[in-house]
Design a protein around this motif. Structure first.
Motif, PDB file in Angstrom:
ATOM      1  N   VAL A  74      75.205  79.040 -59.720  1.00 44.91           N
ATOM      2  CA  VAL A  74      75.375  79.996 -60.758  1.00 44.91           C
ATOM      3  C   VAL A  74      73.918  81.007 -60.808  1.00 44.91           C
ATOM      4  O   VAL A  74      73.995  82.113 -60.673  1.00 44.91           O
ATOM      5  CB  VAL A  74      75.785  79.752 -62.205  1.00 44.91           C
ATOM      6  CG1 VAL A  74      75.791  80.717 -63.062  1.00 44.91           C
ATOM      7  CG2 VAL A  74      77.236  79.243 -61.918  1.00 44.91           C
ATOM      8  N   PHE A  75      72.927  80.235 -61.107  1.00 45.28           N
ATOM      9  CA  PHE A  75      71.695  80.845 -61.126  1.00 45.28           C
ATOM     10  C   PHE A  75      71.197  81.630 -59.890  1.00 45.28           C
ATOM     11  O   PHE A  75      70.828  82.799 -59.801  1.00 45.28           O
ATOM     12  CB  PHE A  75      70.564  80.095 -61.490  1.00 45.28           C
ATOM     13  CG  PHE A  75      70.670  79.597 -62.978  1.00 45.28           C
ATOM     14  CD1 PHE A  75      70.398  80.611 -63.987  1.00 45.28           C
ATOM     15  CD2 PHE A  75      70.526  78.296 -63.529  1.00 45.28           C
ATOM     16  CE1 PHE A  75      70.473  80.229 -65.490  1.00 45.28           C
ATOM     17  CE2 PHE A  75      70.733  77.936 -64.763  1.00 45.28           C
ATOM     18  CZ  PHE A  75      70.581  78.903 -65.779  1.00 45.28           C
ATOM     19  N   ILE A  76      71.553  80.897 -58.757  1.00 42.80           N
ATOM     20  CA  ILE A  76      71.179  81.594 -57.330  1.00 42.80           C
ATOM     21  C   ILE A  76      71.958  82.675 -57.179  1.00 42.80           C
ATOM     22  O   ILE A  76      71.461  83.824 -56.640  1.00 42.80           O
ATOM     23  CB  ILE A  76      71.047  80.448 -56.628  1.00 42.80           C
ATOM     24  CG1 ILE A  76      69.926  79.410 -56.630  1.00 42.80           C
ATOM     25  CG2 ILE A  76      71.260  81.116 -54.971  1.00 42.80           C
ATOM     26  CD1 ILE A  76      70.231  78.439 -55.650  1.00 42.80           C
ATOM     27  N   GLY A  77      73.219  82.614 -57.438  1.00 43.83           N
ATOM     28  CA  GLY A  77      74.322  83.850 -57.106  1.00 43.83           C
ATOM     29  C   GLY A  77      73.983  85.010 -57.798  1.00 43.83           C
ATOM     30  O   GLY A  77      73.959  86.111 -57.603  1.00 43.83           O
ATOM     31  N   LEU A  78      73.263  84.955 -59.318  1.00 47.02           N
ATOM     32  CA  LEU A  78      72.780  85.897 -59.815  1.00 47.02           C
ATOM     33  C   LEU A  78      71.718  86.569 -59.330  1.00 47.02           C
ATOM     34  O   LEU A  78      71.593  87.914 -59.318  1.00 47.02           O
ATOM     35  CB  LEU A  78      72.695  85.451 -61.388  1.00 47.02           C
ATOM     36  CG  LEU A  78      74.080  85.006 -62.183  1.00 47.02           C
ATOM     37  CD1 LEU A  78      73.463  84.563 -63.629  1.00 47.02           C
ATOM     38  CD2 LEU A  78      74.866  86.227 -62.291  1.00 47.02           C
ATOM     39  N   ALA A  79      70.722  85.774 -58.929  1.00 49.87           N
ATOM     40  CA  ALA A  79      69.435  86.166 -58.364  1.00 49.87           C
ATOM     41  C   ALA A  79      69.960  86.987 -57.124  1.00 49.87           C
ATOM     42  O   ALA A  79      69.243  87.796 -56.750  1.00 49.87           O
ATOM     43  CB  ALA A  79      68.633  85.031 -58.100  1.00 49.87           C
ATOM     44  N   GLN A  80      70.774  86.328 -56.224  1.00 54.50           N
ATOM     45  CA  GLN A  80      70.906  87.100 -55.189  1.00 54.50           C
ATOM     46  C   GLN A  80      71.613  88.410 -55.384  1.00 54.50           C
ATOM     47  O   GLN A  80      71.334  89.468 -54.442  1.00 54.50           O
ATOM     48  CB  GLN A  80      71.985  86.282 -54.404  1.00 54.50           C
ATOM     49  CG  GLN A  80      72.421  86.843 -52.822  1.00 54.50           C
ATOM     50  CD  GLN A  80      73.325  85.798 -52.237  1.00 54.50           C
ATOM     51  OE1 GLN A  80      74.370  85.665 -52.668  1.00 54.50           O
ATOM     52  NE2 GLN A  80      73.149  85.554 -51.016  1.00 54.50           N
ATOM     53  N   ALA A  81      72.525  88.497 -56.361  1.00 51.58           N
ATOM     54  CA  ALA A  81      72.693  90.062 -56.695  1.00 51.58           C
ATOM     55  C   ALA A  81      71.782  90.948 -56.990  1.00 51.58           C
ATOM     56  O   ALA A  81      71.676  92.044 -56.588  1.00 51.58           O
ATOM     57  CB  ALA A  81      73.735  89.916 -57.985  1.00 51.58           C
ATOM     58  N   ILE A  82      70.789  90.684 -57.841  1.00 48.70           N
ATOM     59  CA  ILE A  82      69.560  91.364 -57.982  1.00 48.70           C
ATOM     60  C   ILE A  82      68.818  91.752 -56.559  1.00 48.70           C
ATOM     61  O   ILE A  82      68.464  92.804 -56.420  1.00 48.70           O
ATOM     62  CB  ILE A  82      68.603  90.621 -59.067  1.00 48.70           C
ATOM     63  CG1 ILE A  82      69.319  90.655 -60.339  1.00 48.70           C
ATOM     64  CG2 ILE A  82      67.440  91.320 -59.172  1.00 48.70           C
ATOM     65  CD1 ILE A  82      68.416  89.730 -61.496  1.00 48.70           C
ATOM     66  N   GLY A  83      68.552  90.608 -55.861  1.00 46.79           N
ATOM     67  CA  GLY A  83      67.837  90.874 -54.552  1.00 46.79           C
ATOM     68  C   GLY A  83      68.465  91.904 -53.712  1.00 46.79           C
ATOM     69  O   GLY A  83      68.062  92.854 -52.984  1.00 46.79           O
TER      70      GLY A  83
END
Length: 410
Positions: free
Chosen positions: A333-342
């Motif tokens: 979940v944290f990585i998915g949100l970070a990926q969206a920002i990236g």
């Protein structure tokens, strides 16, 4: 409305594709009985993604510039981009084939891959270059429905090949070859190549700006790979055969969260690469909110049904895998949100934030490599490290938005 329709359709078809890939896990999970074979097939897929990363970086740049030139009716540079990329891809295939012959042995020793599995992995990488080119062209042209339908065909081919062949040859090499076979479906996207490639004036876009974007895309996608899949390489290096199988099933289930909602991120990236006016930005932000909501809903469903999902993969109770699902789900979940920002940053050409995303991915992976030498250590480290990574990136995102707002006011 077109963006909404595209997002909904590609997400629905992507969900069906995710179910098909889950069914494939059930096939190999039940048929690859020898300890370590199932895990090897999962980790081989992560190695395929790693070896394909250089071309994936160029393909992401291709998507961005195809969308950009198409939105601005710059057909000359679009044709120059497509023609130049074909030549580059041909040369890259030759070079990578030579490098693979030289580097296969040391890479297989470092990650504990046997030679036959390494050969199957390299074959999948080489075919993936050309199928990835076809997919990148279609995504840049915003042909999402075509891409998603061909993706469903690829899933069906993978299932059919895996079902037939693993009954006779139950090993990781055949599981990897099933993925290679499914990539042939993406080559059907070249049917629409004439809608892109035309005999008109060509202006080469391979200028300083393109090279700069390519470097930033490299950092961004490299960080994305390390965040989403770097843990599997750590597990492959340190875990025994039994724990490789347990972890392989759990990480595939948790990773499906990102896989399922990624189609929406693809739509956002293409749209953002072409248009960044106020009206388009509003639609893009709504899609971004839907992406986050899909990630959260999927996580809740996975945590509630994790025992059932693991049982369906192996055909039996596997409490070791079930116990791993919860920390991995929180992590994804944290990585998915970070990926969206990236990806938003890369499409928006916020190069500083995109580079930060890449650096965070590297720091995250090095942390796992240093601290995650046992399943318990890795599973304790991942949620904390991913939460810190997202928090740092979120701060960078807010600061970037503040700078953009100040720039617009002046």
């Amino acid at each position: 409305m077109k963006l909404w329709r595209s997002g909904i359709i590609i997400s629905a078809l992507g969900f069906l594709g995710g179910l098909g890939n889950y069914a494939f896990l059930g096939i190999i999970g039940r048929r690859l009985h020898e300890s370590g074979q199932f895990g090897d097939s999962v980790y081989a897929q992560n190695l395929i993604d790693l070896l394909s990363l250089p071309l994936a970086i160029v393909a992401q740049s291709l998507i961005h510039y195809v969308a950009h030139f198409r939105a601005h009716d710059d057909d000359a540079r679009l044709q120059g981009l497509v023609a130049g990329y074909q030549k580059f891809l041909l040369h890259a295939t030759i070079v990578v084939s030579i490098v693979a012959l030289i580097a296969a042995a040391p890479v297989s020793r470092f990650f504990h891959f046997r030679p036959t599995l390494m050969a199957a992995t390299v074959g999948c990488v080489l075919l993936g270059f050309w199928s990835g080119y076809a997919v990148a062209l279609c995504q840049g042209m915003a042909w999402f429905k075509r891409t998603a339908i061909i993706g469903l065909l690829a899933v069906f081919m993978r299932l059919a090949f895996g079902w037939v062949m693993t009954s006779k040859y139950p090993n990781a090499e055949i599981a990897v070859t099933a993925t290679t076979f499914s990539l042939l479906a993406n080559l059907a996207l070249f049917i629409w190549r004439r809608d892109i490639v035309r005999s008109t004036q060509q202006v080469s876009p391979w200028d300083r700006d393109f090279v700069r974007y390519l470097i930033v895309a490299g950092a961004c996608l490299g960080g994305s790979y390390l965040l989403t899949k770097g843990d599997a390489l750590v597990a492959k290096k340190y875990f025994d055969d039994a724990n490789k199988d347990f972890y392989g099933a759990a990480i595939r289930l948790a990773g499906a969260l990102i896989f399922t909602v990624t189609p929406m991120l693809t739509v956002i990236f293409t749209s953002r690469s072409g248009k960044r006016n106020a009206e388009a930005a509003l639609d893009q932000r709504v899609m971004l909110a839907l992406y986050a909501a899909g990630l959260a809903i999927g996580a809740v469903g996975l945590l509630v049904l994790k025992t059932v999902f693991v049982r369906l993969i192996f055909g039996r109770e596997v409490p070791e895998s079930v116990a791993m699902v919860t920390p991995l789900t929180i992590t994804m979940v944290f990585i998915g949100l970070a990926q969206a920002i990236g990806m938003w940053s890369l499409a928006s050409r916020w190069f500083g934030l995109a580079m930060l995303y890449g650096a965070i991915g590297l720091a995250y992976w090095l942390t796992l490599l240093a601290l995650g030498k046992t399943p318990a250590q890795l599973l304790q480290t991942m949620p904390i490290a991913s939460a810190i990574a997202f928090a740092v990136l979120c701060i960078g995102w807010l600061l970037q938005l503040k700078r953009e707002s100040a720039r617009e006011q002046t």
